[in-house]
Scaffold this motif. Sequence first.
Motif, PDB file in Angstrom:
ATOM      1  N   THR A  29       0.838  -1.192   0.000  1.00 21.91           N
ATOM      2  CA  THR A  29       0.000   0.000   0.000  1.00 21.91           C
ATOM      3  C   THR A  29       0.875   1.243   0.000  1.00 21.91           C
ATOM      4  OG1 THR A  29      -0.142   0.041   2.417  1.00 21.91           O
ATOM      5  CG2 THR A  29      -1.923  -1.096   1.237  1.00 21.91           C
ATOM      6  N   THR A  30       0.285   2.361  -0.409  1.00 18.62           N
ATOM      7  CA  THR A  30       0.973   3.650  -0.414  1.00 18.62           C
ATOM      8  C   THR A  30      -0.054   4.766  -0.333  1.00 18.62           C
ATOM      9  OG1 THR A  30       2.561   5.048  -1.598  1.00 18.62           O
ATOM     10  CG2 THR A  30       0.971   3.847  -2.949  1.00 18.62           C
ATOM     11  N   ASN A  31       0.394   5.928   0.064  1.00 17.10           N
ATOM     12  CA  ASN A  31      -0.487   7.086   0.005  1.00 17.10           C
ATOM     13  C   ASN A  31      -0.047   8.015  -1.123  1.00 17.10           C
ATOM     14  OD1 ASN A  31       1.806   8.123   1.127  1.00 17.10           O
ATOM     15  ND2 ASN A  31       0.847   8.880   2.989  1.00 17.10           N
ATOM     16  N   ASP A  32       1.020   7.644  -1.864  1.00 24.16           N
ATOM     17  CA  ASP A  32       1.505   8.439  -2.985  1.00 24.16           C
ATOM     18  C   ASP A  32       1.893   7.514  -4.142  1.00 24.16           C
ATOM     19  OD1 ASP A  32       2.512  10.336  -4.696  1.00 24.16           O
ATOM     20  OD2 ASP A  32       4.054  11.049  -3.320  1.00 24.16           O
ATOM     21  N   PRO A  33       0.920   7.066  -4.929  1.00 21.66           N
ATOM     22  CA  PRO A  33       1.218   6.104  -5.989  1.00 21.66           C
ATOM     23  C   PRO A  33       2.121   6.662  -7.087  1.00 21.66           C
ATOM     24  CG  PRO A  33      -1.037   6.877  -6.173  1.00 21.66           C
ATOM     25  CD  PRO A  33      -0.494   7.405  -4.874  1.00 21.66           C
ATOM     26  N   ALA A  34       2.130   7.980  -7.287  1.00 23.18           N
ATOM     27  CA  ALA A  34       2.972   8.571  -8.323  1.00 23.18           C
ATOM     28  C   ALA A  34       4.458   8.488  -7.963  1.00 23.18           C
ATOM     29  CB  ALA A  34       2.579  10.022  -8.559  1.00 23.18           C
ATOM     30  N   ALA A  35       4.769   8.434  -6.676  1.00 21.41           N
ATOM     31  CA  ALA A  35       6.160   8.411  -6.233  1.00 21.41           C
ATOM     32  C   ALA A  35       6.604   7.048  -5.700  1.00 21.41           C
ATOM     33  CB  ALA A  35       6.365   9.460  -5.143  1.00 21.41           C
ATOM     34  N   THR A  36       5.715   6.063  -5.770  1.00 21.29           N
ATOM     35  CA  THR A  36       6.026   4.743  -5.208  1.00 21.29           C
ATOM     36  C   THR A  36       6.190   3.732  -6.338  1.00 21.29           C
ATOM     37  OG1 THR A  36       4.673   5.292  -3.291  1.00 21.29           O
ATOM     38  CG2 THR A  36       5.263   2.976  -3.570  1.00 21.29           C
ATOM     39  N   PRO A  37       7.365   3.091  -6.446  1.00 17.98           N
ATOM     40  CA  PRO A  37       7.546   2.102  -7.504  1.00 17.98           C
ATOM     41  C   PRO A  37       6.681   0.863  -7.267  1.00 17.98           C
ATOM     42  CG  PRO A  37       9.438   2.125  -6.056  1.00 17.98           C
ATOM     43  CD  PRO A  37       8.536   3.240  -5.606  1.00 17.98           C
ATOM     44  N   ALA A  38       6.445   0.121  -8.322  1.00 20.33           N
ATOM     45  CA  ALA A  38       5.700  -1.130  -8.212  1.00 20.33           C
ATOM     46  C   ALA A  38       6.471  -2.087  -7.309  1.00 20.33           C
ATOM     47  CB  ALA A  38       5.512  -1.747  -9.587  1.00 20.33           C
ATOM     48  N   PRO A  39       5.758  -2.861  -6.487  1.00 19.02           N
ATOM     49  CA  PRO A  39       6.441  -3.822  -5.622  1.00 19.02           C
ATOM     50  C   PRO A  39       7.002  -4.989  -6.426  1.00 19.02           C
ATOM     51  CG  PRO A  39       4.075  -4.083  -5.441  1.00 19.02           C
ATOM     52  CD  PRO A  39       4.315  -2.882  -6.301  1.00 19.02           C
ATOM     53  N   GLY A  40       7.912  -5.732  -5.794  1.00 21.79           N
ATOM     54  CA  GLY A  40       8.478  -6.922  -6.421  1.00 21.79           C
ATOM     55  C   GLY A  40       7.459  -8.046  -6.448  1.00 21.79           C
ATOM     56  N   PRO A  41       7.880  -9.252  -6.777  1.00 20.48           N
ATOM     57  CA  PRO A  41       6.954 -10.393  -6.842  1.00 20.48           C
ATOM     58  C   PRO A  41       6.155 -10.572  -5.556  1.00 20.48           C
ATOM     59  CG  PRO A  41       9.115 -10.995  -7.664  1.00 20.48           C
ATOM     60  CD  PRO A  41       9.237  -9.609  -7.082  1.00 20.48           C
ATOM     61  N   GLN A  42       4.882 -10.828  -5.702  1.00 17.18           N
ATOM     62  CA  GLN A  42       3.949 -11.034  -4.586  1.00 17.18           C
ATOM     63  C   GLN A  42       3.923  -9.862  -3.609  1.00 17.18           C
ATOM     64  OE1 GLN A  42       6.318 -13.843  -5.079  1.00 17.18           O
ATOM     65  NE2 GLN A  42       4.899 -14.403  -6.674  1.00 17.18           N
ATOM     66  N   GLY A  43       4.182  -8.669  -4.096  1.00 18.08           N
ATOM     67  CA  GLY A  43       4.088  -7.485  -3.257  1.00 18.08           C
ATOM     68  C   GLY A  43       5.246  -7.305  -2.295  1.00 18.08           C
ATOM     69  N   ARG A  44       6.308  -8.072  -2.477  1.00 16.69           N
ATOM     70  CA  ARG A  44       7.471  -7.956  -1.592  1.00 16.69           C
ATOM     71  C   ARG A  44       8.449  -6.950  -2.169  1.00 16.69           C
ATOM     72  NH1 ARG A  44       8.528 -14.337  -1.194  1.00 16.69           N
ATOM     73  NH2 ARG A  44       6.614 -14.877  -0.123  1.00 16.69           N
ATOM     74  N   THR A  45       9.159  -6.290  -1.307  1.00 14.79           N
ATOM     75  CA  THR A  45      10.233  -5.430  -1.770  1.00 14.79           C
ATOM     76  C   THR A  45      11.490  -6.270  -1.873  1.00 14.79           C
ATOM     77  OG1 THR A  45      10.696  -4.768   0.494  1.00 14.79           O
ATOM     78  CG2 THR A  45       9.267  -3.312  -0.792  1.00 14.79           C
ATOM     79  N   PRO A  46      12.345  -5.977  -2.856  1.00 19.60           N
ATOM     80  CA  PRO A  46      13.554  -6.786  -3.013  1.00 19.60           C
ATOM     81  C   PRO A  46      14.465  -6.703  -1.798  1.00 19.60           C
ATOM     82  CG  PRO A  46      13.235  -5.283  -4.862  1.00 19.60           C
ATOM     83  CD  PRO A  46      12.223  -4.936  -3.816  1.00 19.60           C
ATOM     84  N   ALA A  47      15.151  -7.794  -1.517  1.00 20.36           N
ATOM     85  CA  ALA A  47      16.112  -7.823  -0.412  1.00 20.36           C
ATOM     86  C   ALA A  47      17.365  -7.059  -0.835  1.00 20.36           C
ATOM     87  CB  ALA A  47      16.486  -9.270  -0.084  1.00 20.36           C
ATOM     88  N   PRO A  48      18.020  -6.383   0.116  1.00 18.48           N
ATOM     89  CA  PRO A  48      19.278  -5.701  -0.218  1.00 18.48           C
ATOM     90  C   PRO A  48      20.308  -6.675  -0.755  1.00 18.48           C
ATOM     91  CG  PRO A  48      18.528  -5.130   1.990  1.00 18.48           C
ATOM     92  CD  PRO A  48      17.657  -6.243   1.496  1.00 18.48           C
ATOM     93  N   ASP A  49      21.244  -6.192  -1.558  1.00 20.96           N
ATOM     94  CA  ASP A  49      22.299  -7.048  -2.115  1.00 20.96           C
ATOM     95  C   ASP A  49      23.009  -7.807  -0.986  1.00 20.96           C
ATOM     96  OD1 ASP A  49      21.735  -6.238  -4.661  1.00 20.96           O
ATOM     97  OD2 ASP A  49      23.330  -4.741  -4.738  1.00 20.96           O
TER      98      ASP A  49
END
Length: 54
Positions: A29-49
């Motif tokens: 979820t977000t309150n600013d869709p214009a500034a929020t990138p699409a989430p990764g697979p299944q809505g997860r954010t990618p893990a740091p390197d």
Amino acid sequence: MPTPGWYPDPTGTPGLYRYWDGRAWTGATTNDPAATPAPGPQGRTPAPDGVAAG
């Protein structure tokens, strides 16, 4: 069927947007869709390197 993207939250929460992945609502979820990138697979954010995703 709508294309993937940010849409007003289907629960009706004012000012909140939820990501539709093209098949189902994700947990992202977000309150600013214009500034929020699409989430990764299944809505997860990618893990740091160098960090294994669980």
